[in-house]
Design an enzyme around this catalytic site. Structure first.
Site, PDB file in Angstrom:
ATOM      1  N   HIS A 196       0.931  -1.472   0.004  1.00  0.00           N
ATOM      2  CA  HIS A 196       0.242   0.001  -0.124  1.00  0.00           C
ATOM      3  C   HIS A 196       0.962   1.386   0.125  1.00  0.00           C
ATOM      4  CE1 HIS A 196      -4.451  -1.104   0.335  1.00  0.00           C
ATOM      5  NE2 HIS A 196      -3.213  -2.726   1.418  1.00  0.00           N
TER       6      HIS A 196
ATOM      7  N   CYS B  34      -0.200   2.131  -5.180  1.00  0.00           N
ATOM      8  CA  CYS B  34      -1.045   2.699  -6.029  1.00  0.00           C
ATOM      9  C   CYS B  34       0.189   3.899  -6.443  1.00  0.00           C
ATOM     10  CB  CYS B  34      -1.941   3.354  -5.510  1.00  0.00           C
ATOM     11  SG  CYS B  34      -2.855   2.305  -4.806  1.00  0.00           S
TER      12      CYS B  34
ATOM     13  N   ARG C 253      -0.834   2.085 -11.758  1.00  0.00           N
ATOM     14  CA  ARG C 253       0.615   1.544 -10.713  1.00  0.00           C
ATOM     15  C   ARG C 253       1.514   1.843 -10.534  1.00  0.00           C
ATOM     16  NH1 ARG C 253      -3.875   0.500  -8.758  1.00  0.00           N
ATOM     17  NH2 ARG C 253      -4.819  -1.080  -7.966  1.00  0.00           N
TER      18      ARG C 253
END
Length: 224
Positions: free
Chosen positions: A123, A201, A210
């Protein structure tokens, strides 16, 4: 009593309750956002520390394969540019549970130090945000992957923000990533390499794109 008083009083009560409902709804939205931005990160960092402790304890007792409540673990990742205390566990798969406790090792990709592509996802915001600062990485920066037997040192071959692709671009986790865009960012196209790929991300909030960083193995060291 005037016949117009009751309807007006009813309207005022309706407006009052509507206002209360809107305030409560707004408070709920703010609470949810605060939990997503801060609460999940606090919880995930506790999970990262817990998984890291379990891995280190297992290695200390001679066990190579480690099972945690967040999934099977195989390695720890250190990125010196992110600080001396940066140590994130690597868990098998990319389930929400795994990504909420560290890096997820993409199924079907190479293991640490193996020929092929050791592909990791993490993340960038919320849930521990292990790759929040990926754009700060530069070509040549080191990524240390610790296992019980060895520490594998990779060096980035691209900057952290050099490559952004749609989430459908699965080529980035291939054994030898080959960018379909002529002249695009990719590892050297030589077979038999031992590569690493970091994916997260591309923006801090919702995005279908991405951000990708590639690296190659440059050294192996005995683990302490």
């Amino acid at each position: 009593m005037s016949t117009t008083t009751r309807p007006r009083a009813g309207v005022r009560r309706a407006v009052l309750w509507l206002g209360i409902a809107m305030i409560l709804a707004g408070a709920g939205v703010i609470g949810y956002v605060a939990w997503e931005l801060y609460g999940t990160t606090v919880l995930s960092r506790e999970r990262q520390q817990d998984a890291t402790s379990k891995i280190e304890e297992a290695w200390g007792s001679g066990r190579t394969e480690v099972s945690t409540e967040f999934g099977s673990a195989e390695a720890l990742v250190e990125i010196p540019r992110f600080g001396e205390d940066y140590r994130i566990p690597v868990l098998e798969g990319t389930s929400d549970r795994a990504l909420g406790a560290g890096f997820g090792h993409l199924d079907g990709t190479a293991g640490p130090g193996e020929v092929g592509n050791f592909a990791l996802a993490g993340h960038r915001i919320t849930h521990g945000e292990p790759l929040r600062d990926l754009p700060k990485l530069r070509e040549g920066d080191k990524i240390r992957v610790l296992t019980r037997e060895k520490t594998y040192v990779y060096a980035l071959t691209s900057d952290g923000d050099d490559l952004v692709v749609p989430f459908t671009s699965v080529w980035v986790t291939d054994r030898l990533p080959d960018n379909p865009e002529p002249g695009g960012v990719e590892p050297a196209q030589r077979k038999g390499q031992r590569l690493i790929t970091l994916t997260t991300c591309s923006e801090l909030f919702h995005t279908d794109n991405r951000m990708i960083a590639f690296g190659k193995l440059v050294a192996e060291e005995p683990s302490a």
